[in-house]
Design a protein around this motif. Structure first.
Motif, PDB file in Angstrom:
ATOM      1  N   ALA A  59     -11.360 -12.901  -6.945  1.00 28.40           N
ATOM      2  CA  ALA A  59     -11.557 -13.295  -5.544  1.00 28.40           C
ATOM      3  C   ALA A  59     -12.948 -12.893  -5.064  1.00 28.40           C
ATOM      4  N   HIS A  60     -13.380 -11.695  -5.438  1.00 23.63           N
ATOM      5  CA  HIS A  60     -14.708 -11.238  -5.022  1.00 23.63           C
ATOM      6  C   HIS A  60     -15.797 -12.136  -5.601  1.00 23.63           C
ATOM      7  N   LEU A  61     -15.700 -12.429  -6.881  1.00 20.17           N
ATOM      8  CA  LEU A  61     -16.718 -13.275  -7.514  1.00 20.17           C
ATOM      9  C   LEU A  61     -16.763 -14.656  -6.876  1.00 20.17           C
ATOM     10  N   ARG A  62     -15.607 -15.229  -6.632  1.00 21.55           N
ATOM     11  CA  ARG A  62     -15.569 -16.574  -6.050  1.00 21.55           C
ATOM     12  C   ARG A  62     -16.050 -16.589  -4.601  1.00 21.55           C
ATOM     13  N   ALA A  67     -20.973 -17.496  -2.816  1.00 20.67           N
ATOM     14  CA  ALA A  67     -21.418 -17.949  -1.492  1.00 20.67           C
ATOM     15  C   ALA A  67     -22.812 -18.552  -1.588  1.00 20.67           C
ATOM     16  N   GLU A  68     -22.982 -19.680  -0.961  1.00 22.71           N
ATOM     17  CA  GLU A  68     -24.255 -20.394  -1.046  1.00 22.71           C
ATOM     18  C   GLU A  68     -25.305 -19.837  -0.095  1.00 22.71           C
ATOM     19  N   GLN A  74     -29.824 -10.544  -2.482  1.00 21.58           N
ATOM     20  CA  GLN A  74     -28.453 -10.160  -2.151  1.00 21.58           C
ATOM     21  C   GLN A  74     -27.519 -10.401  -3.344  1.00 21.58           C
ATOM     22  N   ARG A  75     -27.700 -11.539  -3.993  1.00 15.49           N
ATOM     23  CA  ARG A  75     -26.860 -11.876  -5.139  1.00 15.49           C
ATOM     24  C   ARG A  75     -27.068 -10.867  -6.269  1.00 15.49           C
TER      25      ARG A  75
END
Length: 91
Positions: A59-62, A67-68, A74-75
């Motif tokens: 869930a965290h990864l998705r 997130a676009e 940040q990524r």
């Protein structure tokens, strides 16, 4: 987390099952348990925790890393955070 009430209900259900398994293990150890039963219970708890980790990590990864609207910095910071958690988890 999962950002939905249904997702959180599923996670809480998993946590409650882990709690129940842990209590059952504790109760067994207070008596004179069969070694194989203890080993089986420990294996079940480990499997349940691994399943919980998989759900939360996925869930965290998705939802966060996918997130676009994130900047490259940040990524990269998020990736480093996840790597740190995985290293700790997999010790």
């Amino acid at each position: 987390m999962s950002h939905t009430a249904d997702g959180n209900k599923k996670l809480l259900s998993r946590v409650r099952r882990i709690k129940g398994q842990s209590i059952a293990l504790e109760t067994a150890l207070e008596g004179e348990p069969d070694c194989m039963a203890v080993l089986q219970q420990v294996a079940a708890i480990k499997g349940a925790v691994n399943g919980l980790m998989k759900e939360v990590l996925e869930a965290h990864l998705r939802e966060h890393l996918g997130a676009e609207d994130m900047t490259k910095e940040q990524r990269l910071a998020e990736v480093e955070d996840v790597i740190s958690i995985l290293k700790s988890y997999l010790k």
